[in-house]
Design a protein around this motif. Structure first.
Motif, PDB file in Angstrom:
ATOM      1  N   PRO A 164       0.835  -1.209   0.000  1.00 56.17           N
ATOM      2  CA  PRO A 164       0.000   0.000   0.000  1.00 56.17           C
ATOM      3  C   PRO A 164       0.867   1.255   0.000  1.00 56.17           C
ATOM      4  CG  PRO A 164      -0.697  -1.557   1.701  1.00 56.17           C
ATOM      5  CD  PRO A 164       0.636  -2.011   1.206  1.00 56.17           C
ATOM      6  N   SER A 165       0.409   2.290  -0.691  1.00 53.90           N
ATOM      7  CA  SER A 165       1.137   3.553  -0.717  1.00 53.90           C
ATOM      8  C   SER A 165       0.140   4.692  -0.795  1.00 53.90           C
ATOM      9  CB  SER A 165       2.085   3.619  -1.914  1.00 53.90           C
ATOM     10  OG  SER A 165       1.392   3.992  -3.092  1.00 53.90           O
ATOM     11  N   ALA A 166       0.621   5.912  -0.647  1.00 51.94           N
ATOM     12  CA  ALA A 166      -0.246   7.086  -0.679  1.00 51.94           C
ATOM     13  C   ALA A 166      -0.777   7.388  -2.069  1.00 51.94           C
ATOM     14  CB  ALA A 166       0.503   8.294  -0.130  1.00 51.94           C
ATOM     15  N   CYS A 167      -0.224   6.731  -3.097  1.00 48.51           N
ATOM     16  CA  CYS A 167      -0.721   6.974  -4.450  1.00 48.51           C
ATOM     17  C   CYS A 167      -1.368   5.725  -5.031  1.00 48.51           C
ATOM     18  CB  CYS A 167       0.398   7.485  -5.360  1.00 48.51           C
ATOM     19  SG  CYS A 167       1.801   6.373  -5.520  1.00 48.51           S
ATOM     20  N   GLY A 168      -1.774   4.807  -4.185  1.00 49.01           N
ATOM     21  CA  GLY A 168      -2.474   3.638  -4.668  1.00 49.01           C
ATOM     22  C   GLY A 168      -1.859   2.355  -4.153  1.00 49.01           C
ATOM     23  N   GLU A 169      -2.504   1.259  -4.480  1.00 50.60           N
ATOM     24  CA  GLU A 169      -2.056  -0.059  -4.049  1.00 50.60           C
ATOM     25  C   GLU A 169      -1.074  -0.627  -5.056  1.00 50.60           C
ATOM     26  OE1 GLU A 169      -4.856  -3.543  -3.872  1.00 50.60           O
ATOM     27  OE2 GLU A 169      -4.737  -3.042  -1.732  1.00 50.60           O
ATOM     28  N   PHE A 170       0.090  -1.049  -4.586  1.00 48.28           N
ATOM     29  CA  PHE A 170       1.106  -1.648  -5.441  1.00 48.28           C
ATOM     30  C   PHE A 170       1.311  -3.101  -5.050  1.00 48.28           C
ATOM     31  CE2 PHE A 170       1.720   2.639  -6.560  1.00 48.28           C
ATOM     32  CZ  PHE A 170       2.579   2.734  -7.650  1.00 48.28           C
ATOM     33  N   TRP A 171       1.769  -3.892  -6.036  1.00 47.84           N
ATOM     34  CA  TRP A 171       1.968  -5.322  -5.816  1.00 47.84           C
ATOM     35  C   TRP A 171       3.314  -5.750  -6.388  1.00 47.84           C
ATOM     36  CZ3 TRP A 171      -1.601  -8.381  -3.276  1.00 47.84           C
ATOM     37  CH2 TRP A 171      -2.849  -7.793  -3.035  1.00 47.84           C
ATOM     38  N   GLY A 172       3.998  -6.615  -5.677  1.00 50.92           N
ATOM     39  CA  GLY A 172       5.267  -7.130  -6.175  1.00 50.92           C
ATOM     40  C   GLY A 172       5.954  -7.982  -5.142  1.00 50.92           C
ATOM     41  N   LEU A 173       7.267  -8.039  -5.231  1.00 52.34           N
ATOM     42  CA  LEU A 173       8.045  -8.833  -4.292  1.00 52.34           C
ATOM     43  C   LEU A 173       9.454  -8.261  -4.232  1.00 52.34           C
ATOM     44  CD1 LEU A 173       7.063 -11.293  -2.637  1.00 52.34           C
ATOM     45  CD2 LEU A 173       8.445 -12.732  -4.123  1.00 52.34           C
ATOM     46  N   THR A 174      10.156  -8.633  -3.193  1.00 53.44           N
ATOM     47  CA  THR A 174      11.524  -8.190  -3.006  1.00 53.44           C
ATOM     48  C   THR A 174      12.385  -9.395  -2.693  1.00 53.44           C
ATOM     49  OG1 THR A 174      11.132  -7.859  -0.652  1.00 53.44           O
ATOM     50  CG2 THR A 174      10.823  -5.948  -2.085  1.00 53.44           C
ATOM     51  N   GLY A 175      13.675  -9.232  -2.855  1.00 52.66           N
ATOM     52  CA  GLY A 175      14.544 -10.344  -2.512  1.00 52.66           C
ATOM     53  C   GLY A 175      15.969 -10.067  -2.893  1.00 52.66           C
ATOM     54  N   GLY A 176      16.793 -11.063  -2.757  1.00 51.76           N
ATOM     55  CA  GLY A 176      18.186 -10.872  -3.095  1.00 51.76           C
ATOM     56  C   GLY A 176      19.009 -12.116  -2.900  1.00 51.76           C
ATOM     57  N   ILE A 177      20.231 -11.991  -3.250  1.00 50.58           N
ATOM     58  CA  ILE A 177      21.223 -13.047  -3.103  1.00 50.58           C
ATOM     59  C   ILE A 177      22.529 -12.308  -2.841  1.00 50.58           C
ATOM     60  CG2 ILE A 177      21.873 -13.184  -5.562  1.00 50.58           C
ATOM     61  CD1 ILE A 177      21.655 -16.298  -5.217  1.00 50.58           C
ATOM     62  N   ALA A 178      23.532 -12.977  -2.358  1.00 50.81           N
ATOM     63  CA  ALA A 178      24.748 -12.291  -1.914  1.00 50.81           C
ATOM     64  C   ALA A 178      25.211 -11.256  -2.938  1.00 50.81           C
ATOM     65  CB  ALA A 178      25.858 -13.305  -1.668  1.00 50.81           C
ATOM     66  N   GLY A 179      25.298  -9.991  -2.514  1.00 49.87           N
ATOM     67  CA  GLY A 179      25.772  -8.912  -3.368  1.00 49.87           C
ATOM     68  C   GLY A 179      24.711  -8.179  -4.148  1.00 49.87           C
ATOM     69  N   TYR A 180      23.453  -8.651  -4.116  1.00 46.19           N
ATOM     70  CA  TYR A 180      22.396  -8.066  -4.944  1.00 46.19           C
ATOM     71  C   TYR A 180      21.069  -8.041  -4.180  1.00 46.19           C
ATOM     72  CZ  TYR A 180      25.715  -9.012  -8.688  1.00 46.19           C
ATOM     73  OH  TYR A 180      26.857  -9.045  -9.461  1.00 46.19           O
ATOM     74  N   GLY A 181      20.342  -6.926  -4.298  1.00 50.36           N
ATOM     75  CA  GLY A 181      19.008  -6.822  -3.742  1.00 50.36           C
ATOM     76  C   GLY A 181      18.068  -6.204  -4.759  1.00 50.36           C
ATOM     77  N   THR A 182      16.824  -6.678  -4.803  1.00 55.07           N
ATOM     78  CA  THR A 182      15.879  -6.245  -5.839  1.00 55.07           C
ATOM     79  C   THR A 182      14.517  -5.950  -5.254  1.00 55.07           C
ATOM     80  OG1 THR A 182      17.001  -7.666  -7.456  1.00 55.07           O
ATOM     81  CG2 THR A 182      14.813  -6.872  -8.047  1.00 55.07           C
ATOM     82  N   LEU A 183      13.892  -4.888  -5.716  1.00 51.43           N
ATOM     83  CA  LEU A 183      12.499  -4.565  -5.425  1.00 51.43           C
ATOM     84  C   LEU A 183      11.748  -4.472  -6.744  1.00 51.43           C
ATOM     85  CD1 LEU A 183      10.065  -3.407  -3.739  1.00 51.43           C
ATOM     86  CD2 LEU A 183      11.069  -1.159  -4.114  1.00 51.43           C
ATOM     87  N   VAL A 184      10.641  -5.215  -6.848  1.00 48.00           N
ATOM     88  CA  VAL A 184       9.741  -5.142  -8.001  1.00 48.00           C
ATOM     89  C   VAL A 184       8.359  -4.819  -7.468  1.00 48.00           C
ATOM     90  CG1 VAL A 184       8.694  -6.383  -9.925  1.00 48.00           C
ATOM     91  CG2 VAL A 184      11.071  -6.849  -9.296  1.00 48.00           C
TER      92      VAL A 184
END
Length: 411
Positions: A344-364
């Motif tokens: 949830p955010s102030a400009c609407g509902e967002f959907w995704g996932l986050t994660g990572g592996i050694a040395g890398y992090g990702t938000l979608v």
């Protein structure tokens, strides 16, 4: 949308078998030998009535992106905003290699960690739509004799982490807590090949966290088991099914599921872990242990396209997409669905996932209407409180147009 660092499982006797690169307010933490604690947005104010989707300000986004690197929390950051089917902005900051100082290449690929779970969950739900798998099927039906109490654990519980099955990355052999353990992983562990049955046996040798359906316990083993179910049902590996059902139809030319390969194909920025003597380059690593739980490689371009196709209804029928969005309370300030989390955010509902592996992090993440997508990849290094602040500002700017837009209004 507020990004916070959260742990991925909680049990009274849980080992502290993890090397935490983050400081107390950092954005990213390493779990086991690779998987990242989620960068989980927590709920904020509902959007004002009639509010339009924010315009994209390339100059402000570029400044926010550079700030993450300039605060010293990351060697490289990549981000992209997609609006109404077109790339509205794409940017990079930092260096691809700390030794040479080479800039981050445009279109760089990176390890996506647990975002792989969304790809795997999408395939499982496609098979649900084809009536080849049932969400309430017991694991025992598809993998007889493999999992203790498998008759009481459902496919749905694997997808939303309520199975109670032990997380294999909590096993001592994945311990990277402390310099000695980290050195062992750097020299041996990151090159080791694991078969899916290997990690399942590691998990099932340990007691479950709890009874199925009675709590939420993040476990990468759940998705390794889902990969085995996909293989049993289709006769093809989970990676082949992702290639056949998602990567090729969407033209995701930068996305791959590497198996035992240690390299990132194509242009990329190096990943590092922090050590007393300086950075250790962990770009090369064998992700076979994580499989459908976290082995994937992609780019900002491909991930925004994937998120748009998923939320826009191109990959799943409405019934399966609705099922994917059914959330359970994790007890940690965020919710989790079937490989998809609500932001949830102030400009609407967002959907995704986050994660990572050694040395890398990702938000979608992407808006519920499928119109706006945001992807951020960070190569975490020497994280601090300032890293969390600048990263949050970048996410807010990308999703809602300004750092303040995602915060609840006072009064």
């Amino acid at each position: 949308m507020t990004v916070t660092m959260t742990s991925t499982a909680t049990t009274p006797d849980r080992r502290t078998a993890r090397h935490r690169l983050a400081r107390r307010a950092a954005v990213v933490a390493l779990v086991g030998t690779g998987l990242l604690a989620t960068l989980t947005p927590t709920a904020s104010a509902a959007p004002p009535a009639g509010r339009e989707r924010p315009a994209t300000d390339p100059a402000a986004l570029g400044q926010a992106l550079r700030a993450v690197v300039e605060q010293g929390g990351s060697s490289a950051v990549l981000a992209e905003v997609r609006q109404d089917g077109r790339t509205a902005w794409r940017g990079t900051a930092g260096v691809a290699d700390l030794t040479t100082g080479a800039p981050v290449p445009d279109g760089a690929r990176f390890r996506i960690g647990s975002v792989t779970k969304t790809f795997a969950a999408t395939v499982v739900l496609q098979l649900v739509g084809e009536r080849r798998i049932g969400l309430d099927d017991p694991v025992e039906r598809h993998l007889p004799g493999l999992v203790p109490n498998g008759a009481a654990i459902t496919v749905r519980q694997l997808l939303n982490h309520t199975s109670g099955i032990h997380n294999f990355t909590d096993d001592p052999r994945f311990d990277t807590d402390g310099e000695e353990a980290l050195q062992r992983w750097l020299t041996v562990g990151r090159w080791t090949t694991y078969r899916p049955l290997d990690v399942v046996r590691i998990s099932t040798a340990r007691p479950p966290y709890g009874s199925p359906g009675t709590g939420w316990w993040y476990s990468n083993t759940n998705y390794v088991l889902l990969g085995l179910i996909v293989e049993r049902v289709t006769g093809r590996t989970w990676a082949e099914e992702i290639e056949r059902r998602i990567i090729r139809p969407l033209g995701l030319r930068d996305t791959s599921m590497p198996g035992t390969s240690t390299v990132i194909p194509g242009p990329h920025a190096h990943g590092y872990v922090e050590r007393p003597g300086g950075p250790a380059d962990v770009t090369l690593q064998n992700p076979s242990a994580y499989g459908p739980a976290g082995a994937g490689i992609s780019s900002t371009r491909d991930l925004t396209r994937f998120n748009a196709a998923l939320l826009g209804g191109r990959l799943l029928r409405p019934a399966e997409l609705d099922a994917m969005k059914q959330q359970v309370d994790t007890g940690q300030g965020f919710t989790y669905g079937l490989g998809l989390s609500r932001h949830p955010s102030a400009c609407g509902e967002f959907w995704g996932l986050t994660g990572g592996i050694a040395g890398y992090g990702t938000l979608v993440t992407g808006s519920a209407d499928g119109r706006r997508q945001v992807v951020v990849s960070i190569n975490p290094y020497h994280l601090s409180e300032d890293t969390g602040r600048t990263y949050q500002a970048l996410v807010d700017m990308a999703t809602c147009g300004s750092p303040r837009a995602a915060a609840p209004s006072e009064g």
